[in-house]
Enzyme design. Sequence first.
Site, PDB file in Angstrom:
ATOM      1  N   GLU A  26     110.880  17.473 116.181  1.00 35.50           N
ATOM      2  CA  GLU A  26     112.210  16.952 115.846  1.00 35.50           C
ATOM      3  C   GLU A  26     112.611  17.508 114.486  1.00 35.50           C
ATOM      4  O   GLU A  26     111.760  17.709 113.614  1.00 35.50           O
ATOM      5  CB  GLU A  26     112.151  15.412 115.793  1.00 35.50           C
ATOM      6  N   ASN A  71     115.791  10.700 117.284  1.00 33.49           N
ATOM      7  CA  ASN A  71     116.994  10.082 116.730  1.00 33.49           C
ATOM      8  C   ASN A  71     117.922  11.112 116.120  1.00 33.49           C
ATOM      9  O   ASN A  71     119.150  10.933 116.117  1.00 33.49           O
ATOM     10  CB  ASN A  71     116.594   9.054 115.666  1.00 33.49           C
ATOM     11  N   ASN A 171     118.782  10.561 123.787  1.00 35.83           N
ATOM     12  CA  ASN A 171     117.525   9.999 123.284  1.00 35.83           C
ATOM     13  C   ASN A 171     117.700   8.523 122.959  1.00 35.83           C
ATOM     14  O   ASN A 171     118.651   8.148 122.267  1.00 35.83           O
ATOM     15  CB  ASN A 171     117.106  10.726 121.999  1.00 35.83           C
ATOM     16  N   GLU A 172     116.812   7.701 123.476  1.00 37.92           N
ATOM     17  CA  GLU A 172     116.742   6.267 123.132  1.00 37.92           C
ATOM     18  C   GLU A 172     118.122   5.622 123.033  1.00 37.92           C
ATOM     19  O   GLU A 172     118.437   4.937 122.052  1.00 37.92           O
ATOM     20  CB  GLU A 172     115.946   6.072 121.834  1.00 37.92           C
ATOM     21  N   TYR A 243     104.890   3.665 121.179  1.00 32.72           N
ATOM     22  CA  TYR A 243     104.049   3.914 119.994  1.00 32.72           C
ATOM     23  C   TYR A 243     103.179   2.684 119.756  1.00 32.72           C
ATOM     24  O   TYR A 243     103.623   1.563 119.974  1.00 32.72           O
ATOM     25  CB  TYR A 243     104.925   4.149 118.763  1.00 32.72           C
ATOM     26  N   GLU A 295     107.793  10.463 124.617  1.00 29.72           N
ATOM     27  CA  GLU A 295     107.294  10.155 123.263  1.00 29.72           C
ATOM     28  C   GLU A 295     106.154   9.147 123.387  1.00 29.72           C
ATOM     29  O   GLU A 295     106.357   8.056 123.920  1.00 29.72           O
ATOM     30  CB  GLU A 295     108.378   9.550 122.370  1.00 29.72           C
ATOM     31  N   GLN A 352     104.439  13.364 117.252  1.00 30.54           N
ATOM     32  CA  GLN A 352     105.047  14.665 117.393  1.00 30.54           C
ATOM     33  C   GLN A 352     103.969  15.719 117.177  1.00 30.54           C
ATOM     34  O   GLN A 352     102.805  15.400 117.337  1.00 30.54           O
ATOM     35  CB  GLN A 352     106.214  14.788 116.435  1.00 30.54           C
TER      36      GLN A 352
END
Length: 500
Positions: A26, A71, A171-172, A243, A295, A352
């Site tokens: 990212e 993000n 994304n998200e 996560y 992720e 990542q």
Amino acid sequence: MKGSTKIQPQDVIAPIDRRIYGSFIEQLGRAVYTGVYQPGHPAADEDGFRTDVINAVKELNVPLIRYPGGNFLSQYRWEDGIGPKDQRPTRLDLAWREIETNQFGLHEFMKWADKVNAVPNMAVNLGTRGIQEAADLVEYCNFPKGTYLSDLRRQNGAEQPFAIKTWCLGNEMDGPWEIGAKTASEYAHLANETAKAMRRVDDSLELVACGSSSMDNPTFGEWEETVLDECYDNVDYLSLHRYYGYYNDDDPTELDNFLGKNLDLDAFIKGVVAMCDAVKARKRSTKTINLSFDEWNVWYHSNDADTKVEPWQVGPHLLEDVYNFEDALLVGSLLMTLLRNADRVKIACLAQLVNVIAPIMTDTDGGVWKQSIFFPFMQVANYGQGKVLVDHSQSATYNSREFKDIPYLDTVTTYDEASQTLTVFAENKHQTDTLDFDLDLTDFTVDHVIDATQFYGYDVKADNRDGKMQLQPLAVNASGHQAAVTLQPLSWNVLRFAVK
Ligand code: AHR
């Protein structure tokens, strides 16, 4: 303590899609600037890419890399990162409150991905942007020539189309933190219309719709069903993000709980599979939606430090978790869980790859160093080939704060027919007891042990900043259809057999 497994060639979960060993870059913190890209560094090549980083990424054998966010994506203008570098705008990145110079953009990423032998998993901004910009990006990347955007790509140095196959639709978008966050129905409609337009440009694309950014989000479940209800026919995968943190350093039982978190990952995957299949049944569809776990990782060490980072810097030290030995044990377990779900998880990205919650770290004025989590990831990505076999393991179990019946022995086996190699990954989660592990190889006959390694003996809180962590040899008894090995307490082990 004792544990056993039965390895049967006919008991196949699924062929492994190597894209489950993907990762993620990212435009965040030092992932790109002073990570992947650092012109002027002694190890930089003619493109400004750090060759020491390239070499470390190649060791991990990562086949696919998600880019550019995260993000960051949700307010990114892809056009800022193309064309002559001296004409690219410097912008505010509102996601991470950084300065983005755009000196690294689409062409740089494509060139770098090629150098590390990976394909892109490209993402389009559905936070502040929409259908037109996404379709434009597909045209810029994948249309051969003769249109404004395809010719612009050629003018910018890429005569041949990038031929990017896999794309994330935002994304998200369920996350309140996300710039341009949406309700499930707002996102579903936008994702579906964007997918239609992108496919009109290139009907060979594989598209990933956003699932929930966490199983803990209040909209989990309802989000998946709403999105799939609308997008089912136009997307191929649904995404998952997860996560794991460590909640109480002062509680000696917390380690047992931490090492059981792969049960949560398994439940999350199975829950999302059930939702995909419920929508499939309701629609009487013959198409199956698979999962892109785009992720996943351990992430908590840097949380406090990040609150102190001054905003509006280029490449600040953000999300620089320093991983310890217990994190490596959990990462090994999470990888085995992804493998056991390889019938439905076809893409996964360790989040990542460099400097940001990453297995590879760089010193701006020095070299690279490998985190503890580098080792299990490297071994699974390199050796977990062919097919995943059904896990018939047995061992004692334990209960923890959040989980019940966590097996002390966590194991999975892959079989690569082409090279006639059987690979057994195995972890002993017991903190003090060794585990005598008996393997019944049934119809497989051992020709020889290719190698066997163990990763153990470190303090659970030790990290690898001094570069001393290493895999050690492991003694295995193997002959005919049997093998036996002793797994040390809190150890990650890999056994590779040449079989007939
Ligand atoms: O990987 C770090 C961040 O985690 C990503 O930007 C975001 O998608 C997720 O919340």
